[in-house]
Design a protein around this motif. Sequence first.
Motif, PDB file in Angstrom:
ATOM      1  N   ALA A  85       0.837  -1.199   0.000  1.00 31.09           N
ATOM      2  CA  ALA A  85       0.000   0.000   0.000  1.00 31.09           C
ATOM      3  C   ALA A  85       0.870   1.246   0.000  1.00 31.09           C
ATOM      4  O   ALA A  85       2.024   1.227   0.416  1.00 31.09           O
ATOM      5  CB  ALA A  85      -0.910   0.011   1.225  1.00 31.09           C
ATOM      6  N   VAL A  86       0.250   2.318  -0.463  1.00 30.71           N
ATOM      7  CA  VAL A  86       0.839   3.651  -0.410  1.00 30.71           C
ATOM      8  C   VAL A  86      -0.190   4.538   0.267  1.00 30.71           C
ATOM      9  O   VAL A  86      -1.385   4.430  -0.009  1.00 30.71           O
ATOM     10  CB  VAL A  86       1.163   4.178  -1.825  1.00 30.71           C
ATOM     11  N   GLY A  87       0.281   5.393   1.153  1.00 32.00           N
ATOM     12  CA  GLY A  87      -0.622   6.301   1.842  1.00 32.00           C
ATOM     13  C   GLY A  87      -0.401   7.743   1.423  1.00 32.00           C
ATOM     14  O   GLY A  87       0.694   8.124   1.010  1.00 32.00           O
ATOM     15  N   ASP A  88      -1.423   8.553   1.532  1.00 29.51           N
ATOM     16  CA  ASP A  88      -1.311   9.981   1.213  1.00 29.51           C
ATOM     17  C   ASP A  88      -0.333  10.685   2.144  1.00 29.51           C
ATOM     18  O   ASP A  88       0.262  11.692   1.781  1.00 29.51           O
ATOM     19  CB  ASP A  88      -2.688  10.651   1.292  1.00 29.51           C
ATOM     20  N   GLN A  89      -0.152  10.153   3.350  1.00 23.65           N
ATOM     21  CA  GLN A  89       0.750  10.754   4.333  1.00 23.65           C
ATOM     22  C   GLN A  89       2.220  10.552   3.954  1.00 23.65           C
ATOM     23  O   GLN A  89       3.092  11.282   4.416  1.00 23.65           O
ATOM     24  CB  GLN A  89       0.503  10.144   5.719  1.00 23.65           C
ATOM     25  N   ASP A  90       2.515   9.540   3.136  1.00 22.03           N
ATOM     26  CA  ASP A  90       3.883   9.183   2.758  1.00 22.03           C
ATOM     27  C   ASP A  90       3.837   8.630   1.331  1.00 22.03           C
ATOM     28  O   ASP A  90       4.109   7.444   1.103  1.00 22.03           O
ATOM     29  CB  ASP A  90       4.416   8.140   3.751  1.00 22.03           C
ATOM     30  N   PRO A  91       3.480   9.459   0.339  1.00 22.74           N
ATOM     31  CA  PRO A  91       3.090   8.966  -0.984  1.00 22.74           C
ATOM     32  C   PRO A  91       4.194   8.355  -1.846  1.00 22.74           C
ATOM     33  O   PRO A  91       3.893   7.744  -2.862  1.00 22.74           O
ATOM     34  CB  PRO A  91       2.511  10.202  -1.661  1.00 22.74           C
ATOM     35  N   SER A  92       5.426   8.470  -1.459  1.00 24.39           N
ATOM     36  CA  SER A  92       6.485   7.904  -2.301  1.00 24.39           C
ATOM     37  C   SER A  92       7.004   6.571  -1.767  1.00 24.39           C
ATOM     38  O   SER A  92       7.945   6.014  -2.307  1.00 24.39           O
ATOM     39  CB  SER A  92       7.640   8.894  -2.419  1.00 24.39           C
ATOM     40  N   ARG A  93       6.386   6.041  -0.708  1.00 27.65           N
ATOM     41  CA  ARG A  93       6.914   4.818  -0.081  1.00 27.65           C
ATOM     42  C   ARG A  93       5.859   3.710  -0.063  1.00 27.65           C
ATOM     43  O   ARG A  93       4.756   3.903   0.435  1.00 27.65           O
ATOM     44  CB  ARG A  93       7.397   5.141   1.323  1.00 27.65           C
ATOM     45  N   TYR A  94       6.249   2.557  -0.599  1.00 29.89           N
ATOM     46  CA  TYR A  94       5.411   1.364  -0.561  1.00 29.89           C
ATOM     47  C   TYR A  94       5.708   0.593   0.712  1.00 29.89           C
ATOM     48  O   TYR A  94       6.863   0.296   1.009  1.00 29.89           O
ATOM     49  CB  TYR A  94       5.699   0.451  -1.762  1.00 29.89           C
ATOM     50  N   LYS A  95       4.653   0.254   1.442  1.00 25.62           N
ATOM     51  CA  LYS A  95       4.763  -0.491   2.692  1.00 25.62           C
ATOM     52  C   LYS A  95       3.875  -1.726   2.597  1.00 25.62           C
ATOM     53  O   LYS A  95       3.046  -1.826   1.696  1.00 25.62           O
ATOM     54  CB  LYS A  95       4.330   0.396   3.860  1.00 25.62           C
ATOM     55  N   MET A  96       4.043  -2.651   3.546  1.00 25.61           N
ATOM     56  CA  MET A  96       3.242  -3.875   3.546  1.00 25.61           C
ATOM     57  C   MET A  96       2.262  -3.900   4.700  1.00 25.61           C
ATOM     58  O   MET A  96       2.558  -3.402   5.789  1.00 25.61           O
ATOM     59  CB  MET A  96       4.151  -5.095   3.680  1.00 25.61           C
ATOM     60  N   GLY A  97       1.120  -4.513   4.440  1.00 21.73           N
ATOM     61  CA  GLY A  97       0.107  -4.731   5.454  1.00 21.73           C
ATOM     62  C   GLY A  97      -0.395  -6.159   5.393  1.00 21.73           C
ATOM     63  O   GLY A  97       0.015  -6.939   4.535  1.00 21.73           O
ATOM     64  N   ALA A  98      -1.294  -6.499   6.309  1.00 18.99           N
ATOM     65  CA  ALA A  98      -1.866  -7.842   6.355  1.00 18.99           C
ATOM     66  C   ALA A  98      -3.354  -7.766   6.678  1.00 18.99           C
ATOM     67  O   ALA A  98      -3.805  -6.845   7.366  1.00 18.99           O
ATOM     68  CB  ALA A  98      -1.148  -8.683   7.412  1.00 18.99           C
ATOM     69  N   MET A  99      -4.079  -8.736   6.169  1.00 15.06           N
ATOM     70  CA  MET A  99      -5.500  -8.899   6.460  1.00 15.06           C
ATOM     71  C   MET A  99      -5.775 -10.368   6.721  1.00 15.06           C
ATOM     72  O   MET A  99      -5.098 -11.233   6.157  1.00 15.06           O
ATOM     73  CB  MET A  99      -6.369  -8.508   5.259  1.00 15.06           C
ATOM     74  N   LEU A 100      -6.769 -10.635   7.522  1.00 11.34           N
ATOM     75  CA  LEU A 100      -7.348 -11.970   7.628  1.00 11.34           C
ATOM     76  C   LEU A 100      -8.731 -11.885   7.010  1.00 11.34           C
ATOM     77  O   LEU A 100      -9.543 -11.032   7.397  1.00 11.34           O
ATOM     78  CB  LEU A 100      -7.446 -12.426   9.079  1.00 11.34           C
ATOM     79  N   LEU A 101      -8.976 -12.750   6.027  1.00 11.17           N
ATOM     80  CA  LEU A 101     -10.259 -12.795   5.333  1.00 11.17           C
ATOM     81  C   LEU A 101     -11.002 -14.061   5.748  1.00 11.17           C
ATOM     82  O   LEU A 101     -10.386 -15.091   6.032  1.00 11.17           O
ATOM     83  CB  LEU A 101     -10.034 -12.796   3.823  1.00 11.17           C
ATOM     84  N   ALA A 102     -12.323 -14.007   5.757  1.00 10.30           N
ATOM     85  CA  ALA A 102     -13.131 -15.161   6.148  1.00 10.30           C
ATOM     86  C   ALA A 102     -12.857 -16.346   5.223  1.00 10.30           C
ATOM     87  O   ALA A 102     -12.786 -16.184   4.003  1.00 10.30           O
ATOM     88  CB  ALA A 102     -14.614 -14.797   6.121  1.00 10.30           C
ATOM     89  N   LEU A 103     -12.700 -17.531   5.815  1.00  8.86           N
ATOM     90  CA  LEU A 103     -12.391 -18.725   5.021  1.00  8.86           C
ATOM     91  C   LEU A 103     -13.479 -19.057   4.008  1.00  8.86           C
ATOM     92  O   LEU A 103     -13.182 -19.436   2.875  1.00  8.86           O
ATOM     93  CB  LEU A 103     -12.168 -19.931   5.942  1.00  8.86           C
TER      94      LEU A 103
END
Length: 187
Positions: A85-103
């Motif tokens: 993801a990229v955020g408007d607060q730090d638009p030049s940096r790609y960072k990683m996130g995680a989600m748990l989705l229903a099986l």
Amino acid sequence: SPPGVVDKNACILPEKINGKFVFFHRIFPNILIDFVADLDFDGKTKWLPGEFAIKPRSEFWDSRKIGVGATPIKTDDGWLLIYHAVGDQDPSRYKMGAMLLALDDPKEILYRSNKPILEPLEFYENEGHKSGVVYPCGAVCLDEQLIVYYGGADTVVCAATANKDEFISELKNSGSARLIPITIEKI
């Protein structure tokens, strides 16, 4: 993809849900999810419509755009999806996130990281073709170890790790799970 549409970051869930293949892909700025009966795409009359969307969150670190980086991993707690993801607060940096989705319904988000699980802090993530990038490419679980393979600065291939159970517990309880880059010491 529909003609003329830039569609990126695609993967297929490793098992069918209700008899259908589950596709994740990105048309700016969302992760899109489609359920399809077959994989017969002729490129002229049939494409992924982007039926469901996981959207950026305006008040969080992932506010500008998001995309799937690794095929989700099935766990007892849900499908573990590692994304960039990229955020408007730090638009030049790609960072990683995680989600748990229903099986049984992977368009349902059960938990989502409130902070990045990995940021471009190492020199090899900031020196190269595109500075400030950690971009997940794959993920596996070996015994109890979660390993995420990623690109650093669009130049090098890297890996980061966490104990899978601890990572999922932190994601569920605080939204602040973290990966630690794997480094190899010179011999």
